[in-house]
Motif scaffolding. Structure first.
Motif, PDB file in Angstrom:
ATOM      1  N   ALA A 121       0.823  -1.221   0.000  1.00 38.39           N
ATOM      2  CA  ALA A 121       0.000   0.000   0.000  1.00 38.39           C
ATOM      3  C   ALA A 121       0.853   1.266   0.000  1.00 38.39           C
ATOM      4  O   ALA A 121       0.553   2.232  -0.710  1.00 38.39           O
ATOM      5  CB  ALA A 121      -0.928  -0.011   1.211  1.00 38.39           C
ATOM      6  N   GLU A 122       1.925   1.259   0.784  1.00 40.23           N
ATOM      7  CA  GLU A 122       2.689   2.491   0.988  1.00 40.23           C
ATOM      8  C   GLU A 122       3.848   2.671   0.008  1.00 40.23           C
ATOM      9  O   GLU A 122       4.268   3.798  -0.269  1.00 40.23           O
ATOM     10  CB  GLU A 122       3.226   2.522   2.426  1.00 40.23           C
ATOM     11  CG  GLU A 122       2.122   2.578   3.467  1.00 40.23           C
ATOM     12  CD  GLU A 122       2.651   2.578   4.891  1.00 40.23           C
ATOM     13  OE1 GLU A 122       3.894   2.466   5.064  1.00 40.23           O
ATOM     14  OE2 GLU A 122       1.843   2.691   5.830  1.00 40.23           O
ATOM     15  N   HIS A 127       9.851  -3.800  -3.692  1.00 40.35           N
ATOM     16  CA  HIS A 127      10.846  -4.786  -4.105  1.00 40.35           C
ATOM     17  C   HIS A 127      12.211  -4.500  -3.488  1.00 40.35           C
ATOM     18  O   HIS A 127      12.958  -5.429  -3.155  1.00 40.35           O
ATOM     19  CB  HIS A 127      10.968  -4.817  -5.634  1.00 40.35           C
ATOM     20  CG  HIS A 127       9.857  -5.550  -6.311  1.00 40.35           C
ATOM     21  ND1 HIS A 127       8.722  -4.926  -6.787  1.00 40.35           N
ATOM     22  CD2 HIS A 127       9.699  -6.871  -6.583  1.00 40.35           C
ATOM     23  CE1 HIS A 127       7.926  -5.824  -7.330  1.00 40.35           C
ATOM     24  NE2 HIS A 127       8.484  -7.018  -7.219  1.00 40.35           N
ATOM     25  N   PHE A 128      12.513  -3.231  -3.309  1.00 46.79           N
ATOM     26  CA  PHE A 128      13.845  -2.865  -2.808  1.00 46.79           C
ATOM     27  C   PHE A 128      13.830  -2.161  -1.461  1.00 46.79           C
ATOM     28  O   PHE A 128      14.806  -2.238  -0.717  1.00 46.79           O
ATOM     29  CB  PHE A 128      14.555  -1.972  -3.833  1.00 46.79           C
ATOM     30  CG  PHE A 128      14.765  -2.629  -5.156  1.00 46.79           C
ATOM     31  CD1 PHE A 128      15.749  -3.592  -5.314  1.00 46.79           C
ATOM     32  CD2 PHE A 128      13.954  -2.321  -6.237  1.00 46.79           C
ATOM     33  CE1 PHE A 128      15.943  -4.215  -6.530  1.00 46.79           C
ATOM     34  CE2 PHE A 128      14.136  -2.946  -7.463  1.00 46.79           C
ATOM     35  CZ  PHE A 128      15.127  -3.906  -7.607  1.00 46.79           C
ATOM     36  N   TYR A 129      12.721  -1.479  -1.126  1.00 48.94           N
ATOM     37  CA  TYR A 129      12.752  -0.608   0.043  1.00 48.94           C
ATOM     38  C   TYR A 129      11.843  -1.053   1.190  1.00 48.94           C
ATOM     39  O   TYR A 129      11.783  -0.376   2.212  1.00 48.94           O
ATOM     40  CB  TYR A 129      12.418   0.827  -0.373  1.00 48.94           C
ATOM     41  CG  TYR A 129      13.427   1.372  -1.356  1.00 48.94           C
ATOM     42  CD1 TYR A 129      14.753   1.567  -0.980  1.00 48.94           C
ATOM     43  CD2 TYR A 129      13.054   1.649  -2.665  1.00 48.94           C
ATOM     44  CE1 TYR A 129      15.691   2.039  -1.895  1.00 48.94           C
ATOM     45  CE2 TYR A 129      13.988   2.129  -3.593  1.00 48.94           C
ATOM     46  CZ  TYR A 129      15.301   2.319  -3.194  1.00 48.94           C
ATOM     47  OH  TYR A 129      16.219   2.773  -4.095  1.00 48.94           O
ATOM     48  N   ALA A 130      11.137  -2.154   1.028  1.00 50.71           N
ATOM     49  CA  ALA A 130      10.402  -2.714   2.163  1.00 50.71           C
ATOM     50  C   ALA A 130      11.401  -3.180   3.224  1.00 50.71           C
ATOM     51  O   ALA A 130      12.562  -3.487   2.921  1.00 50.71           O
ATOM     52  CB  ALA A 130       9.538  -3.886   1.707  1.00 50.71           C
ATOM     53  N   SER A 137      12.697  -6.643   2.024  1.00 47.15           N
ATOM     54  CA  SER A 137      12.581  -6.368   0.585  1.00 47.15           C
ATOM     55  C   SER A 137      12.166  -7.621  -0.181  1.00 47.15           C
ATOM     56  O   SER A 137      12.566  -8.734   0.144  1.00 47.15           O
ATOM     57  CB  SER A 137      13.902  -5.826   0.045  1.00 47.15           C
ATOM     58  OG  SER A 137      14.974  -6.693   0.363  1.00 47.15           O
ATOM     59  N   TRP A 138      11.340  -7.411  -1.191  1.00 48.19           N
ATOM     60  CA  TRP A 138      10.737  -8.535  -1.895  1.00 48.19           C
ATOM     61  C   TRP A 138      11.694  -9.225  -2.850  1.00 48.19           C
ATOM     62  O   TRP A 138      11.586 -10.417  -3.077  1.00 48.19           O
ATOM     63  CB  TRP A 138       9.503  -8.060  -2.670  1.00 48.19           C
ATOM     64  CG  TRP A 138       8.494  -7.360  -1.822  1.00 48.19           C
ATOM     65  CD1 TRP A 138       8.342  -7.450  -0.463  1.00 48.19           C
ATOM     66  CD2 TRP A 138       7.498  -6.450  -2.277  1.00 48.19           C
ATOM     67  NE1 TRP A 138       7.310  -6.655  -0.032  1.00 48.19           N
ATOM     68  CE2 TRP A 138       6.766  -6.024  -1.130  1.00 48.19           C
ATOM     69  CE3 TRP A 138       7.133  -5.948  -3.531  1.00 48.19           C
ATOM     70  CZ2 TRP A 138       5.710  -5.126  -1.216  1.00 48.19           C
ATOM     71  CZ3 TRP A 138       6.078  -5.055  -3.622  1.00 48.19           C
ATOM     72  CH2 TRP A 138       5.374  -4.653  -2.474  1.00 48.19           C
ATOM     73  N   TRP A 139      12.631  -8.510  -3.404  1.00 44.59           N
ATOM     74  CA  TRP A 139      13.460  -9.100  -4.454  1.00 44.59           C
ATOM     75  C   TRP A 139      14.390 -10.193  -3.905  1.00 44.59           C
ATOM     76  O   TRP A 139      14.810 -11.084  -4.629  1.00 44.59           O
ATOM     77  CB  TRP A 139      14.250  -8.012  -5.203  1.00 44.59           C
ATOM     78  CG  TRP A 139      15.573  -7.641  -4.599  1.00 44.59           C
ATOM     79  CD1 TRP A 139      15.791  -7.089  -3.384  1.00 44.59           C
ATOM     80  CD2 TRP A 139      16.850  -7.800  -5.218  1.00 44.59           C
ATOM     81  NE1 TRP A 139      17.132  -6.883  -3.180  1.00 44.59           N
ATOM     82  CE2 TRP A 139      17.805  -7.305  -4.310  1.00 44.59           C
ATOM     83  CE3 TRP A 139      17.291  -8.294  -6.443  1.00 44.59           C
ATOM     84  CZ2 TRP A 139      19.170  -7.313  -4.579  1.00 44.59           C
ATOM     85  CZ3 TRP A 139      18.657  -8.294  -6.712  1.00 44.59           C
ATOM     86  CH2 TRP A 139      19.573  -7.808  -5.794  1.00 44.59           C
ATOM     87  N   ASP A 140      14.669 -10.133  -2.606  1.00 41.25           N
ATOM     88  CA  ASP A 140      15.485 -11.185  -1.990  1.00 41.25           C
ATOM     89  C   ASP A 140      14.753 -11.858  -0.820  1.00 41.25           C
ATOM     90  O   ASP A 140      15.367 -12.450   0.062  1.00 41.25           O
ATOM     91  CB  ASP A 140      16.824 -10.622  -1.520  1.00 41.25           C
ATOM     92  CG  ASP A 140      16.679  -9.494  -0.493  1.00 41.25           C
ATOM     93  OD1 ASP A 140      15.531  -9.097  -0.187  1.00 41.25           O
ATOM     94  OD2 ASP A 140      17.728  -9.009  -0.012  1.00 41.25           O
ATOM     95  N   ILE A 178       5.406 -13.473  -2.695  1.00 40.16           N
ATOM     96  CA  ILE A 178       5.711 -12.912  -1.378  1.00 40.16           C
ATOM     97  C   ILE A 178       4.569 -13.109  -0.374  1.00 40.16           C
ATOM     98  O   ILE A 178       4.797 -13.497   0.783  1.00 40.16           O
ATOM     99  CB  ILE A 178       6.062 -11.412  -1.492  1.00 40.16           C
ATOM    100  CG1 ILE A 178       7.176 -11.195  -2.525  1.00 40.16           C
ATOM    101  CG2 ILE A 178       6.481 -10.868  -0.137  1.00 40.16           C
ATOM    102  CD1 ILE A 178       8.449 -11.922  -2.236  1.00 40.16           C
ATOM    103  N   LEU A 179       3.339 -12.814  -0.790  1.00 41.65           N
ATOM    104  CA  LEU A 179       2.214 -12.946   0.142  1.00 41.65           C
ATOM    105  C   LEU A 179       2.059 -14.378   0.625  1.00 41.65           C
ATOM    106  O   LEU A 179       1.707 -14.616   1.785  1.00 41.65           O
ATOM    107  CB  LEU A 179       0.917 -12.475  -0.526  1.00 41.65           C
ATOM    108  CG  LEU A 179       0.710 -10.960  -0.547  1.00 41.65           C
ATOM    109  CD1 LEU A 179      -0.444 -10.605  -1.475  1.00 41.65           C
ATOM    110  CD2 LEU A 179       0.445 -10.430   0.856  1.00 41.65           C
ATOM    111  N   ALA A 180       2.302 -15.350  -0.255  1.00 41.27           N
ATOM    112  CA  ALA A 180       2.206 -16.756   0.138  1.00 41.27           C
ATOM    113  C   ALA A 180       3.352 -17.153   1.070  1.00 41.27           C
ATOM    114  O   ALA A 180       3.175 -17.949   1.991  1.00 41.27           O
ATOM    115  CB  ALA A 180       2.198 -17.648  -1.103  1.00 41.27           C
ATOM    116  N   MET A 181       4.524 -16.580   0.818  1.00 40.19           N
ATOM    117  CA  MET A 181       5.692 -16.984   1.589  1.00 40.19           C
ATOM    118  C   MET A 181       5.734 -16.383   2.981  1.00 40.19           C
ATOM    119  O   MET A 181       6.409 -16.908   3.873  1.00 40.19           O
ATOM    120  CB  MET A 181       6.962 -16.626   0.812  1.00 40.19           C
ATOM    121  CG  MET A 181       7.125 -17.444  -0.459  1.00 40.19           C
ATOM    122  SD  MET A 181       8.427 -16.827  -1.560  1.00 40.19           S
ATOM    123  CE  MET A 181       9.887 -17.266  -0.637  1.00 40.19           C
ATOM    124  N   ALA A 182       5.000 -15.291   3.195  1.00 42.24           N
ATOM    125  CA  ALA A 182       5.050 -14.612   4.489  1.00 42.24           C
ATOM    126  C   ALA A 182       4.652 -15.522   5.660  1.00 42.24           C
ATOM    127  O   ALA A 182       5.362 -15.567   6.677  1.00 42.24           O
ATOM    128  CB  ALA A 182       4.183 -13.362   4.452  1.00 42.24           C
TER     129      ALA A 182
END
Length: 428
Positions: free
Chosen positions: A63-64, A70-73, A76-79, A305-309
């Motif tokens: 959302a934010e 992908h990089f700034y969460a 981060s999602w990319w890794d 990502i949502l599944a892996m959380a």
């Protein structure tokens, strides 16, 4: 230890249980206003309370931050998938570089067979166990047909001896030696889904290699349940689902093991995609595939990502507790359940037959029980009384007291409900 079939004794065992506090970390369904007695962690583990928090973090970042997540969460999602490797490696006995998370179980087995089922000349046969889980049967049959072979010829099933409930390791080894240079692959479920029998994976893997074959394992009922040493056993590949003993949620992402001796190779047959490309060069959009130097090279698409959380949420608890502590409790609670079953058998005019091996190193969390003389109405009675278990035809119930959230008191209470159900003339 001398067990007693009493509520007081079971409560004392729970007081001594170092893992008892983790029961509160899971959400139990309720029947008649009470927490259920949950025996189907071998099918779908209970939801960890922390799972929602991990999912909510992703939703908030989406959302934010939108694409910038992908990089700034914070995670981060990319890794994101890299957060699994070290923790999962300890669960399955591997090097972190040998473990990855992607797709779902049968999809991953199909993808891994691109690399490890390479029939050529007279070496084209696959050895598996008879009556493997249906998904494995379908997957193996479709693979041999894809390569132009007849499943009746190319698939060799290891069978149980007449009148026996479990496979003998000596028979597995004999069959591997018999098929010999015609064997391309040995692919077996590490824990038999029906009986709960644990295969001698170390010995069978060596025998397969001695015959010149690749050896892989479906660890759907093994990961998070039994001690695994995939690296030490020199297993070529393995895959497992995460929603059973690892409590990741329905149909969730699968874990994979690929032995490090196959890493960093460009010439190995493999279906390839963007996410398996060298991550340092991934966003350069180069035309030639450069594999990641780890099991991640087998990844194809962006990680879900949502599944892996929720999987990561559960895995944090595995890392905190460790497999040795889980196995220690598992051994004790399964032994107590076995004791309770035998005690109830003495008290009712019935006959139980436990078809799971009694030897501790040949079983995990599951006990499968033939309820001779009892029909499915007993299963329905148990369910109505808040005992969530699993029925398999003709009259088998599978009981899997997962050590993270099942209690010794559960085992006692189950015994009393089972006795009531057998003695009752008003089974629903």
């Amino acid at each position: 230890m001398q067990f007693e079939n009493s509520r007081e004794f079971a409560i004392e065992l729970d007081k001594e249980d170092k893992l008892s506090k983790y029961r509160d970390e899971f959400i139990f369904p309720k029947v008649n206003g009470k927490d259920v007695i949950y025996f189907v962690g071998n099918s779908l583990g209970l939801q960890p309370r922390s799972a929602k928090k991990y999912v909510d973090e992703i939703m908030k970042d989406w959302a934010e931050l939108a694409v910038e997540g992908h990089f700034y969460a914070e995670k981060s999602w990319w890794d994101y998938h890299e957060r699994f490797s070290e923790k999962l490696a300890k669960v399955v006995g591997a090097n972190p570089s040998e473990v990855t998370v992607m797709n779902t179980l049968t999809v991953n087995l199909h993808l891994l067979m691109v690399s490890f089922y390479r029939p050529s000349g007279k070496r084209y046969k696959i050895i598996c166990e008879e009556k493997a889980f249906p998904s494995d049967q379908y997957m193996i049959s479709s693979q041999v047909r894809f390569h132009g072979y007849d499943p009746q010829d190319a698939i060799v099933e290891i069978k149980k001896r007449e009148g026996e409930n479990n496979f003998r390791t000596e028979d597995v080894l004999k069959k591997i030696k018999e098929v010999g240079e015609e064997c391309a692959l040995v692919l077996i479920g590490g824990v038999n889904y029906y009986t709960g029998q644990v295969f001698d994976m170390k010995t069978i893997t060596k025998a397969g290699h001695d015959a010149g074959a690749f050896v892989g394992w479906d660890l759907a009922h093994a990961a998070g349940n039994i001690e695994l040493k995939l690296s030490d056993w020199n297993v070529d590949f393995a895959a497992w689902c995460s929603y059973k003993y690892m409590n990741s949620g329905p149909g969730n992402a699968s874990g994979c093991f690929i032995n490090k001796k196959y890493h960093n190779k460009k010439d190995i047959p493999r279906f390839e995609g963007w996410w398996g490309h060298n991550k340092d060069r991934r966003f350069l959009m180069e035309p030639e595939f450069q594999p990641e130097p780890t099991a991640d090279a087998w990844q194809i698409s962006n990680a879900p990502i949502l599944a892996m959380a929720p999987y990561l949420a559960s895995l944090e608890m595995f890392a905190e507790v460790g497999m040795p502590a889980l196995i220690e409790k598992r051994n004790k609670i399964v032994a107590y359940l076995e004791f309770v079953l035998h005690e109830i058998d003495k008290e009712v005019d019935s006959s139980f037959e436990i078809i799971t091996p009694s030897e501790q190193d040949e079983r995990g969390t599951q006990i499968s029980v033939f309820l001779h003389g009892e029909g499915k109405e007993l299963f329905r009675f148990l369910m109505d009384q808040g005992v969530i278990t699993d029925w398999r035809e003709p009259n088998v119930i599978r009981l899997a007291p997962a050590p993270f959230y099942c209690s010794f008191k559960d085992m006692y209470e189950f015994g009393q409900i089972l006795k009531k159900g057998i003695l009752s003339k008003e089974k629903v």
